[in-house]
Write a protein that holds these residues in place. Structure first.
Motif, PDB file in Angstrom:
ATOM      1  N   LEU A 201       0.813  -1.220   0.000  1.00 50.97           N
ATOM      2  CA  LEU A 201       0.000   0.000   0.000  1.00 50.97           C
ATOM      3  C   LEU A 201       0.846   1.268   0.000  1.00 50.97           C
ATOM      4  N   LEU A 202       0.281   2.332  -0.587  1.00 55.42           N
ATOM      5  CA  LEU A 202       0.884   3.664  -0.564  1.00 55.42           C
ATOM      6  C   LEU A 202      -0.237   4.670  -0.338  1.00 55.42           C
ATOM      7  N   LEU A 203      -0.185   5.380   0.777  1.00 58.73           N
ATOM      8  CA  LEU A 203      -1.158   6.424   1.084  1.00 58.73           C
ATOM      9  C   LEU A 203      -0.581   7.752   0.623  1.00 58.73           C
ATOM     10  N   VAL A 204      -1.352   8.516  -0.150  1.00 57.88           N
ATOM     11  CA  VAL A 204      -0.805   9.710  -0.801  1.00 57.88           C
ATOM     12  C   VAL A 204      -1.691  10.928  -0.546  1.00 57.88           C
ATOM     13  N   TYR A 205      -1.046  12.041  -0.186  1.00 59.50           N
ATOM     14  CA  TYR A 205      -1.741  13.330  -0.092  1.00 59.50           C
ATOM     15  C   TYR A 205      -0.726  14.452  -0.282  1.00 59.50           C
ATOM     16  N   PRO A 206      -1.164  15.630  -0.742  1.00 64.68           N
ATOM     17  CA  PRO A 206      -0.234  16.749  -0.950  1.00 64.68           C
ATOM     18  C   PRO A 206       0.403  17.165   0.373  1.00 64.68           C
ATOM     19  N   SER A 207       1.728  17.316   0.386  1.00 64.98           N
ATOM     20  CA  SER A 207       2.417  17.668   1.618  1.00 64.98           C
ATOM     21  C   SER A 207       3.795  18.212   1.312  1.00 64.98           C
ATOM     22  N   ALA A 208       4.357  18.889   2.290  1.00 61.57           N
ATOM     23  CA  ALA A 208       5.732  19.379   2.190  1.00 61.57           C
ATOM     24  C   ALA A 208       6.254  19.635   3.596  1.00 61.57           C
ATOM     25  N   MET A 209       7.566  19.552   3.753  1.00 55.85           N
ATOM     26  CA  MET A 209       8.217  19.945   5.000  1.00 55.85           C
ATOM     27  C   MET A 209       8.991  21.221   4.746  1.00 55.85           C
ATOM     28  N   PHE A 210       8.809  22.212   5.627  1.00 59.02           N
ATOM     29  CA  PHE A 210       9.479  23.496   5.472  1.00 59.02           C
ATOM     30  C   PHE A 210      10.365  23.790   6.685  1.00 59.02           C
ATOM     31  N   PHE A 211      11.348  24.656   6.490  1.00 58.89           N
ATOM     32  CA  PHE A 211      12.004  25.321   7.601  1.00 58.89           C
ATOM     33  C   PHE A 211      11.112  26.478   8.037  1.00 58.89           C
ATOM     34  N   TYR A 212      11.018  26.692   9.357  1.00 59.20           N
ATOM     35  CA  TYR A 212      10.225  27.785   9.908  1.00 59.20           C
ATOM     36  C   TYR A 212      11.103  28.666  10.788  1.00 59.20           C
ATOM     37  N   VAL A 213      10.926  29.978  10.657  1.00 64.28           N
ATOM     38  CA  VAL A 213      11.626  30.939  11.509  1.00 64.28           C
ATOM     39  C   VAL A 213      10.596  31.909  12.082  1.00 64.28           C
ATOM     40  N   SER A 214      11.039  32.701  13.030  1.00 61.73           N
ATOM     41  CA  SER A 214      10.174  33.743  13.576  1.00 61.73           C
ATOM     42  C   SER A 214       9.859  34.778  12.493  1.00 61.73           C
ATOM     43  N   THR A 215       8.679  35.352  12.563  1.00 58.01           N
ATOM     44  CA  THR A 215       8.314  36.403  11.610  1.00 58.01           C
ATOM     45  C   THR A 215       9.222  37.622  11.743  1.00 58.01           C
ATOM     46  N   GLU A 216       9.922  37.723  12.889  1.00 65.83           N
ATOM     47  CA  GLU A 216      10.824  38.850  13.115  1.00 65.83           C
ATOM     48  C   GLU A 216      12.237  38.600  12.573  1.00 65.83           C
ATOM     49  N   ASN A 217      12.541  37.355  12.216  1.00 62.69           N
ATOM     50  CA  ASN A 217      13.912  37.001  11.844  1.00 62.69           C
ATOM     51  C   ASN A 217      14.090  37.025  10.325  1.00 62.69           C
ATOM     52  N   LYS A 218      14.033  38.212   9.755  1.00 63.82           N
ATOM     53  CA  LYS A 218      14.138  38.353   8.304  1.00 63.82           C
ATOM     54  C   LYS A 218      15.519  37.945   7.788  1.00 63.82           C
ATOM     55  N   VAL A 219      16.563  38.198   8.565  1.00 64.80           N
ATOM     56  CA  VAL A 219      17.916  37.870   8.134  1.00 64.80           C
ATOM     57  C   VAL A 219      18.057  36.370   7.893  1.00 64.80           C
ATOM     58  N   LEU A 220      17.649  35.569   8.867  1.00 61.15           N
ATOM     59  CA  LEU A 220      17.776  34.117   8.724  1.00 61.15           C
ATOM     60  C   LEU A 220      16.845  33.590   7.639  1.00 61.15           C
ATOM     61  N   TYR A 221      15.654  34.162   7.551  1.00 61.31           N
ATOM     62  CA  TYR A 221      14.721  33.762   6.487  1.00 61.31           C
ATOM     63  C   TYR A 221      15.355  33.961   5.112  1.00 61.31           C
ATOM     64  N   ASP A 222      15.932  35.123   4.890  1.00 56.23           N
ATOM     65  CA  ASP A 222      16.533  35.416   3.584  1.00 56.23           C
ATOM     66  C   ASP A 222      17.732  34.512   3.297  1.00 56.23           C
ATOM     67  N   LEU A 223      18.531  34.225   4.325  1.00 56.68           N
ATOM     68  CA  LEU A 223      19.707  33.383   4.129  1.00 56.68           C
ATOM     69  C   LEU A 223      19.319  31.964   3.745  1.00 56.68           C
ATOM     70  N   ILE A 224      18.369  31.379   4.474  1.00 51.67           N
ATOM     71  CA  ILE A 224      17.960  30.006   4.170  1.00 51.67           C
ATOM     72  C   ILE A 224      17.273  29.939   2.816  1.00 51.67           C
ATOM     73  N   SER A 225      16.380  30.890   2.555  1.00 49.04           N
ATOM     74  CA  SER A 225      15.640  30.900   1.296  1.00 49.04           C
ATOM     75  C   SER A 225      16.573  31.010   0.088  1.00 49.04           C
ATOM     76  N   SER A 226      17.466  31.986   0.129  1.00 47.56           N
ATOM     77  CA  SER A 226      18.373  32.182  -1.010  1.00 47.56           C
ATOM     78  C   SER A 226      19.364  31.033  -1.130  1.00 47.56           C
ATOM     79  N   GLY A 227      19.816  30.511   0.015  1.00 36.01           N
ATOM     80  CA  GLY A 227      20.765  29.407  -0.020  1.00 36.01           C
ATOM     81  C   GLY A 227      20.168  28.144  -0.596  1.00 36.01           C
ATOM     82  N   MET A 228      18.924  27.822  -0.234  1.00 41.89           N
ATOM     83  CA  MET A 228      18.266  26.643  -0.784  1.00 41.89           C
ATOM     84  C   MET A 228      18.068  26.784  -2.289  1.00 41.89           C
ATOM     85  N   GLU A 229      17.672  27.971  -2.719  1.00 38.48           N
ATOM     86  CA  GLU A 229      17.475  28.194  -4.154  1.00 38.48           C
ATOM     87  C   GLU A 229      18.786  27.984  -4.924  1.00 38.48           C
ATOM     88  N   ARG A 230      19.864  28.513  -4.401  1.00 37.10           N
ATOM     89  CA  ARG A 230      21.148  28.373  -5.081  1.00 37.10           C
ATOM     90  C   ARG A 230      21.596  26.916  -5.118  1.00 37.10           C
TER      91      ARG A 230
END
Length: 288
Positions: A201-230
């Motif tokens: 059997l294989l059970l299937v549904y739309p899903s994803a795992m994300f990194f989460y940061v504080s809404t105040e931590n724009k620096v870390l958000y930008d670093l992880i986001s741009s780094g993953m893209e690169r």
């Protein structure tokens, strides 16, 4: 005197190899304790992604295991810099996700861990209605728990996900749905529990795992986001991902093409917010 000063500084850096001064950390971030092979791969992918930026980010781990809910609270408070979690997890509503699927959507492809000797109980399951006759085991705070419950699947929960293995062995429920990359190494480490992966059997549904940061931590958000893209764009992310022991186990053992697929709806995720470019996803039939 200047020469002696340089020598002394070099000696201090050698002794204090892990100090921020010697490493020249521009940004420091505290992450959850690495508890499993899955966490180790996530950590490696995070380190790779951050290495693609022009900023030296130093990561330190918590020294103790805490629940997923406490991780969320600590990120909100700032004592934990980031966490990783399912995009379906309702705990993360006050955090900011980096919307690049860490595991390329594999969280939504579920195989079952069962007790050895129970395969015959699953051989006759062909539909969701059939599956509803058995009880699943899930973490209380896992977003996937609500998905299963919404689909009408009976669920037994545990506050600590690691306790589910012994609960399954003790007949507290019938099976434990895990992402296709998850069970293999854990089964090796828990051989005494006499558990195995269900074969059909294989059970299937739309899903994803994300990194989460504080809404105040724009620096870390930008670093992880741009780094993953690169890392994704230059191919290094996929090389690390697909060459890992965990994902190699998927390729070698799961036999996706021969499994009976049962699709269920994911009410906790807006699929319109998920990236559509195939570079972000495991090459499986898309549900997006």
């Amino acid at each position: 005197m200047r020469k002696n000063t340089i020598i002394n500084y070099a000696f201090i850096c050698f002794i204090l190899l892990n100090s921020y001064i010697c490493h020249g950390c521009s940004v420091t971030a505290t992450i959850p304790l690495i508890e499993s092979e899955k966490d180790k791969l996530i950590y490696d992918l995070l380190v790779l992604s951050l290495s693609k930026t022009d900023v030296n980010v130093c990561l330190t781990q918590l020294e103790q295991v805490i629940t997923d809910a406490r991780k969320t609270r600590r990120v909100e408070e700032g004592s934990l810099s980031l966490k990783w979690s399912s995009a379906s997890n309702p705990l993360e509503k006050n955090l900011k996700p980096i919307k690049v699927p860490i595991f390329k959507g594999l969280l939504g492809y579920r195989i079952f861990v069962i007790r050895k000797g129970d395969q015959n109980r699953f051989n006759s399951i062909k539909t969701l209605e059939d599956l509803r006759k058995l009880t699943a085991g899930q973490g209380y705070f896992w977003g996937d728990t609500k998905i299963l419950q919404t689909a009408g699947i009976p669920v037994v929960t545990a506050a600590q996900g690691r306790n589910l293995w012994s609960m399954l062995a003790s007949h507290r429920f019938d099976y434990m749905p895990l992402a296709v990359h998850e069970p293999w190494l854990d089964l090796e480490h828990r051989a005494e529990l006499q558990l195995e992966v269900e074969k059909n059997l294989l059970l299937v549904y739309p899903s994803a795992m994300f990194f989460y940061v504080s809404t105040e931590n724009k620096v870390l958000y930008d670093l992880i986001s741009s780094g993953m893209e690169r890392a994704i764009n230059d191919g290094s992310y996929d090389r690390l991902f697909y060459q890992s022991r965990m994902i190699q186990a998927v390729v070698e053992r799961v036999n996706l093409s021969t499994r009976k697929v049962i699709y269920i709806y994911n009410p906790l995720i807006d699929t319109n917010l998920l990236p559509t470019n195939p570079k972000y996803w495991f090459p499986l039939p898309s549900l997006m």
